[in-house]
Design an enzyme around this catalytic site. Structure first.
Site, short mmCIF file in Angstrom:
data_model
loop_
_atom_site.label_atom_id
_atom_site.label_comp_id
_atom_site.label_asym_id
_atom_site.label_seq_id
_atom_site.Cartn_x
_atom_site.Cartn_y
_atom_site.Cartn_z
N HIS A 147 -13.24 25.78 59.48
CA HIS A 147 -13.80 26.97 58.83
C HIS A 147 -13.29 28.27 59.46
O HIS A 147 -13.41 29.33 58.86
CB HIS A 147 -15.33 26.94 58.86
CG HIS A 147 -15.96 27.28 60.19
ND1 HIS A 147 -16.38 26.32 61.09
CD2 HIS A 147 -16.23 28.47 60.77
CE1 HIS A 147 -16.91 26.90 62.14
NE2 HIS A 147 -16.82 28.22 61.99
N ASP A 177 -14.69 19.38 60.05
CA ASP A 177 -14.53 20.77 60.47
C ASP A 177 -13.56 20.92 61.64
O ASP A 177 -13.77 21.71 62.55
CB ASP A 177 -15.88 21.41 60.83
CG ASP A 177 -15.82 22.94 60.83
OD1 ASP A 177 -14.93 23.50 60.15
OD2 ASP A 177 -16.64 23.57 61.51
N GLY A 252 -17.96 33.85 66.48
CA GLY A 252 -16.75 34.07 67.27
C GLY A 252 -16.52 32.97 68.29
O GLY A 252 -15.41 32.77 68.77
N ASN A 253 -17.60 32.22 68.63
CA ASN A 253 -17.46 31.08 69.53
C ASN A 253 -16.87 29.85 68.83
O ASN A 253 -16.42 28.91 69.49
CB ASN A 253 -18.82 30.67 70.12
CG ASN A 253 -19.15 31.40 71.41
OD1 ASN A 253 -20.08 32.19 71.45
ND2 ASN A 253 -18.38 31.14 72.46
N SER A 254 -16.89 29.84 67.50
CA SER A 254 -16.42 28.67 66.75
C SER A 254 -14.99 28.32 67.14
O SER A 254 -14.11 29.18 67.15
CB SER A 254 -16.48 28.95 65.26
OG SER A 254 -17.81 29.03 64.82
N LEU A 309 -15.71 0.05 55.43
CA LEU A 309 -16.35 -1.25 55.53
C LEU A 309 -16.75 -1.79 54.16
O LEU A 309 -16.66 -2.98 53.89
CB LEU A 309 -17.56 -1.16 56.45
CG LEU A 309 -18.24 -2.45 56.90
CD1 LEU A 309 -17.25 -3.37 57.60
CD2 LEU A 309 -19.41 -2.13 57.83
N GLY A 310 -17.22 -0.91 53.28
CA GLY A 310 -17.60 -1.33 51.94
C GLY A 310 -19.01 -1.85 51.83
O GLY A 310 -19.25 -2.91 51.24
N VAL A 311 -19.96 -1.11 52.39
CA VAL A 311 -21.37 -1.52 52.33
C VAL A 311 -22.25 -0.31 52.05
O VAL A 311 -21.84 0.83 52.26
CB VAL A 311 -21.84 -2.17 53.66
CG1 VAL A 311 -21.14 -3.48 53.91
CG2 VAL A 311 -21.64 -1.21 54.84
N ILE A 313 -25.76 1.28 53.45
CA ILE A 313 -26.52 1.13 54.69
C ILE A 313 -27.76 2.00 54.66
O ILE A 313 -27.82 3.00 53.94
CB ILE A 313 -25.65 1.50 55.92
CG1 ILE A 313 -25.08 2.93 55.78
CG2 ILE A 313 -24.55 0.49 56.12
CD1 ILE A 313 -24.24 3.38 56.94
#
Length: 512
Positions: A147, A177, A252-254, A309-311, A313
C-alpha cells in the site's frame, strides 16, 4: 527593585509622559552592573549524583536500545512514492460549450483557423506520500508495503546518511501487503538488516519500531510484542498473521522495521488500529518469515506461489469439541468439506477430520492452517497429522498451487437430490422449520447443484441456533455426523436431544 535615584527620576518622567500621550507603557529593567554576580559565584545543580541503587546486571541496559538503534537505523530508508497526473485543458474557456464560431482561439493565442482543434495546455500534478522500507541486500533490494507504493509512477529512496536514489518495483503482493523494490543505480555498499526468525517470537518480548512517521526520519519507538497471529478486517482472500505491538507506529511507519532486542528484523510494520488517525497503542507488522518467502518468490519467480489443500475449514470451538467428544487440550482445525480431485482428497483426508499439524507445524486456528499451507511451495509433499474418530493418523499431501481466482476455498461437491413429497417439520428444540429440497424450494432460495439435505425454511431469531449463525435458506446435510437426506432423517437425528446437549450440524450455504 532597587533603582538609583537619577534612573528612578528618569523612569518616572518617562511614565508620566507616556500616560499624557495616551500610549502604552513598555519598559525593561535589568541588574545594574554593580549588582551582577561574577561567573562561578553561584553553583547550579546538586553537588552529588542521585543515589540510585542500580543492579549490576542492569547497568548496561541504559544504553541497550541506543546500541540497537545505532545498528538498525542505517538499514531503514524513506520511501517517497510520487503519482503523476497529467491534465489537458484548452486555453479557450468557451470551446467545450460552443466550439469556436467567433475566432476566439486567435484571441487566446492561437492562429485563427476554425477547422483546427482548440489550443491546449498540459499540466502535471505531482502527489507525493511517504513511507518506509528496509534494505535487505547490499545491491539495493528493499522490503516495504504494497500500500506504500501502489499506483506510484516514481519512487525515491532516501537513506539515513542523506543519499538519494531512484527505485523500481520488482513485484507486489496485495494479499499480504508486501512489495519489493530495487534501487536503479549500481550500489554494493548499503547497510543490510539481519533477518531474524519470527516463528520464535513470544508475547511480552521487547520490540523497537523504526521508520519515518509524519516525515520525521529515522524515528525509534519502544514497546513489546503484544500478541501474535492477529487478523484484521473481513477480507477472506488476504493472508494475515500479524505481530501486534505497542511500540508507537504512526502514518509514515508503514514498511519500516520491527526489530527485537538483538537488533534482528522480525517484522515489517504495516498498519495501526486508531480512532484518531494516530497512535493508540495497537500496531501490526507482517512477520519476517512470511515477508521473506513472498520477497523471494517475487524476485526469483516473478509471482507468489502458495500451496493449496482443497478443503473447507472451520474453528474447533467448545460445542464442536463436545460433539466430537474431545477435551479442551485438543488443538486443531476441523475439516468441514473436502473437494473432489484436490490434494486433500487424493491424500485421503475426510470431512470431519481434525488437522493438528501441517509439515511439522502445529495449527490450532483456521488462519494458522491457511498460512501454514500457503507457505508450502506447490509440488512439495508434506505430512499432515489428523485426528479421526479419536485416533491420530498421518497422511502425506502433495500440495498444488492456488489459482489467483480461487477464493479461500473452492471446489466441487458430490451428491444428487431426489425431490421428496414430505411435509415440513418444525423442531421446537432447535427453533427451526425445515422442508425438503423440492425444485420450487431450490428456485426460491437460489440453490444450485445436486445436494442432499433439508433446507431451513423458517428460524426463530431468538433461538440459540440463530445466535450461532444459522440462517434461513441454509441446507442441513448432516446432524451429528449422520447424513440427512429427508425429513424423516432429520426427525430421527434430533428426537433424542435433551437440554444441554451439543449438536454438530454440517451446513451448505451458497457454494460453501
Amino acid at each position: 527593585m532597587n533603582v538609583p535615584l537619577k534612573r528612578r527620576a528618569l523612569l518616572q518622567i518617562s511614565i508620566a509622559a507616556t500616560l499624557l500621550l495616551g500610549g502604552s507603557i513598555y519598559y525593561s529593567c535589568s541588574f545594574a552592573e554593580a549588582d551582577r554576580p561574577s561567573r562561578g559565584a553561584i553553583e547550579f545543580g546538586a553537588k552529588n549524583e542521585p543515589k540510585v541503587n542500580i543492579p549490576q546486571e542492569a547497568k548496561g541496559f541504559s544504553t541497550l536500545f541506543a546500541d540497537i538503534a545505532e545498528k538498525v537505523v542505517p538499514t531503514v530508508v524513506q520511501v517517497i512514492p510520487t503519482k503523476v497526473d497529467t491534465v489537458i485543458f484548452s486555453n479557450n474557456p468557451f470551446y467545450q460549450f460552443f466550439g469556436d464560431p467567433f475566432g476566439m482561439d486567435e484571441f487566446f493565442g492561437a492562429p485563427r483557423n476554425r477547422r483546427s482543434p482548440p489550443p491546449v495546455q498540459k499540466k502535471e500534478f505531482r502527489q507525493q506520500s511517504l513511507g518506509s522500507g528496509v534494505i535487505v541486500s547490499k545491491d539495493g533490494y528493499i522490503l516495504t508495503n504494497y500500500h506504500v507504493v501502489a499506483g506510484a509512477d516514481e519512487i525515491e529512496i532516501k537513506t539515513s546518511d542523506k543519499r538519494s536514489f531512484q527505485a523500481t518495483v520488482v513485484g507486489t503482493d496485495s494479499l499480504s501487503d508486501v512489495a519489493v523494490l530495487k534501487i536503479k543505480e549500481s550500489v554494493q555498499d548499503l547497510p543490510v538488516a539481519y533477518l531474524g526468525n519470527s516463528d520464535e517470537l513470544r508475547p511480552g518480548e521487547w520490540a523497537l519500531a523504526i521508520g519515518n512517521p509524519f516525515s520525521l526520519s529515522s524515528s525509534v519507538t519502544l514497546g513489546i510484542i503484544s500478541a501474535l497471529g492477529r487478523t484484521t478486517g473481513n477480507n477472506a482472500n488476504a493472508y494475515q498473521n500479524f505481530i501486534q505491538t505497542d511500540a508507537a507506529i504512526n502514518p509514515g511507519n508503514s514498511g519500516g522495521a520491527l526489530v527485537n532486542i538483538r537488533g534482528e528484523l522480525i517484522g515489517i510494520n504495516t498498519m495501526i488500529y486508531t480512532q484518531s488517525g494516530g497512535y493508540m497503542g495497537i500496531g501490526f507488522a507482517i512477520p519476517i518469515n512470511m515477508a521473506k518467502k513472498i520477497m523471494e518468490d517475487l524476485i526469483f519467480e516473478g509471482k507468489v506461489s502458495r500451496g493449496w489443500l482443497g478443503v473447507m475449514i472451520q474453528e474447533l470451538d467448545q460445542p464442536t469439541r463436545e460433539a466430537f467428544g474431545l477435551d479442551n487440550k485438543t488443538q486443531g482445525v476441523l475439516i468441514g468439506d473436502v473437494f473432489e480431485n484436490q490434494p486433500a482428497a487424493k491424500a485421503g483426508i475426510q470431512r470431519g477430520d481434525i488437522v493438528t499439524t501441517v509439515d511439522g507445524k502445529d495449527v490450532s486456528t483456521p488462519n494458522e492452517l491457511r498460512n501454514a499451507v500457503a507457505a508450502i511451495h506447490p509440488g512439495k509433499k508434506v505430512p499432515v497429522q489428523l485426528l479421526r474418530s479419536g485416533k491420530k493418523i498421518t497422511v502425506h499431501v502433495t500440495m498444488s498451487g492456488r489459482d489467483k481466482n480461487d477464493g479461500p476455498e473452492k471446489g466441487e461437491k458430490k451428491g444428487s437430490t431426489t425431490p421428496e413429497k414430505e411435509n415440513s417439520d418444525y423442531s421446537k428444540k432447535l427453533g427451526i422449520q425445515v422442508t425438503p429440497l423440492t425444485p420450487e424450494i431450490k428456485t426460491r432460495h437460489g440453490i444450485k447443484g445436486d445436494i442432499k439435505g433439508v433446507v431451513i425454511e423458517k428460524i426463530d431469531e431468538q433461538s440459540l441456533i440463530a445466535r450461532e449463525g444459522l440462517q434461513q435458506g441454509d441446507i442441513i446435510i448432516e446432524v451429528n455426523r449422520r447424513p440427512v437426506t429427508s425429513i424423516k432423517d432429520f426427525k430421527a437425528s434430533v428426537k433424542d436431544l435433551k437440554s444441554g446437549d451439543s449438536i454438530l450440524l454440517l451446513i451448505q450455504r451458497g457454494e460453501n
